[in-house]
Scaffold this motif. Sequence first.
Motif, short mmCIF file in Angstrom:
data_model
loop_
_atom_site.label_atom_id
_atom_site.label_comp_id
_atom_site.label_asym_id
_atom_site.label_seq_id
_atom_site.Cartn_x
_atom_site.Cartn_y
_atom_site.Cartn_z
N UNK A 61 0.78 -1.23 0.00
CA UNK A 61 0.00 0.00 0.00
C UNK A 61 0.81 1.27 0.00
N UNK A 62 2.13 1.15 -0.13
CA UNK A 62 3.01 2.32 -0.10
C UNK A 62 3.72 2.50 -1.43
N UNK A 63 4.25 3.69 -1.62
CA UNK A 63 5.06 3.93 -2.81
C UNK A 63 6.45 3.35 -2.61
N UNK A 64 7.09 3.06 -3.72
CA UNK A 64 8.47 2.59 -3.65
C UNK A 64 9.34 3.71 -3.10
N UNK A 65 10.23 3.37 -2.17
CA UNK A 65 11.07 4.38 -1.54
C UNK A 65 12.54 3.99 -1.62
N UNK A 66 13.37 5.01 -1.69
CA UNK A 66 14.82 4.82 -1.73
C UNK A 66 15.32 4.28 -0.40
N UNK A 67 16.24 3.32 -0.48
CA UNK A 67 16.87 2.78 0.71
C UNK A 67 18.34 3.17 0.78
N UNK A 68 19.08 2.83 -0.27
CA UNK A 68 20.52 3.09 -0.25
C UNK A 68 21.10 2.96 -1.64
N UNK A 69 22.25 3.59 -1.84
CA UNK A 69 22.96 3.48 -3.10
C UNK A 69 24.45 3.49 -2.85
N UNK A 70 25.19 2.97 -3.82
CA UNK A 70 26.64 3.00 -3.77
C UNK A 70 27.14 3.38 -5.15
N UNK A 71 28.00 4.39 -5.18
CA UNK A 71 28.48 4.90 -6.45
C UNK A 71 29.71 4.11 -6.90
N UNK A 72 30.16 4.42 -8.11
CA UNK A 72 31.32 3.71 -8.64
C UNK A 72 32.56 3.95 -7.79
N UNK A 73 32.63 5.10 -7.15
CA UNK A 73 33.78 5.40 -6.30
C UNK A 73 33.62 4.90 -4.88
N UNK A 74 32.56 4.12 -4.64
CA UNK A 74 32.28 3.47 -3.35
C UNK A 74 31.66 4.40 -2.32
N UNK A 75 31.34 5.63 -2.67
CA UNK A 75 30.61 6.45 -1.70
C UNK A 75 29.17 5.95 -1.62
N UNK A 76 28.58 6.11 -0.46
CA UNK A 76 27.26 5.53 -0.20
C UNK A 76 26.28 6.60 0.29
N UNK A 77 25.00 6.29 0.09
CA UNK A 77 23.92 7.12 0.60
C UNK A 77 22.88 6.21 1.23
N UNK A 78 22.26 6.70 2.30
CA UNK A 78 21.25 5.91 3.00
C UNK A 78 20.04 6.77 3.33
N UNK A 79 18.88 6.15 3.29
CA UNK A 79 17.70 6.80 3.83
C UNK A 79 17.87 6.92 5.35
N UNK A 80 17.31 7.97 5.91
CA UNK A 80 17.45 8.18 7.36
C UNK A 80 16.91 6.99 8.15
N UNK A 81 15.88 6.36 7.61
CA UNK A 81 15.22 5.28 8.34
C UNK A 81 16.09 4.04 8.49
N UNK A 82 17.15 3.92 7.70
CA UNK A 82 17.98 2.71 7.77
C UNK A 82 19.43 3.01 8.18
N UNK A 83 19.78 4.26 8.33
CA UNK A 83 21.14 4.62 8.71
C UNK A 83 21.53 3.95 10.02
N UNK A 84 22.74 3.40 10.02
CA UNK A 84 23.23 2.74 11.22
C UNK A 84 22.78 1.29 11.36
N UNK A 85 21.84 0.86 10.53
CA UNK A 85 21.35 -0.52 10.59
C UNK A 85 21.65 -1.30 9.31
N UNK A 86 21.59 -0.62 8.18
CA UNK A 86 21.82 -1.27 6.89
C UNK A 86 23.18 -0.84 6.34
#
Length: 114
Positions: free
Chosen positions: A42-67
């Motif tokens: 019942x929800x929209x698809x949401x971003x969780x995390x990504x990793x770039x070619x240079x290995x930098x990463x991004x996380x949704x606030x809801x998963x930071x520190x856990x994923x």
Amino acid sequence: QVQLVESGGGKVQAGGSLRLSCAASGIIFSLATVGWYRQAPGQQREFVTSILTGMSTNYADSVKGRFTISRDNARSTVYLQMNSLKPEDTAVYYCYADRMGRYWGRGTQVIVSS
């Protein structure tokens, strides 16, 4: 033809861990930004995390520190280590790859019971 195949989903109790994998083919994986989205019922698809070619990463606030996202370019595979899982993490998890367009896997179900 680009293919992304997820695996590793399942059912786990709250506080548990799962490791998702996504194997890619038909793409120069090392040149692609890759990551994960999720979609709860019942929800929209949401971003969780990504990793770039240079290995930098991004996380949704809801998963930071856990994923934790990681990638193995030699295996053309991206991983998602999920710890301290919560019932609200229940969703279908989709991997994606951005390389001259966006490509999606078919998803893997994660169910976290309380």
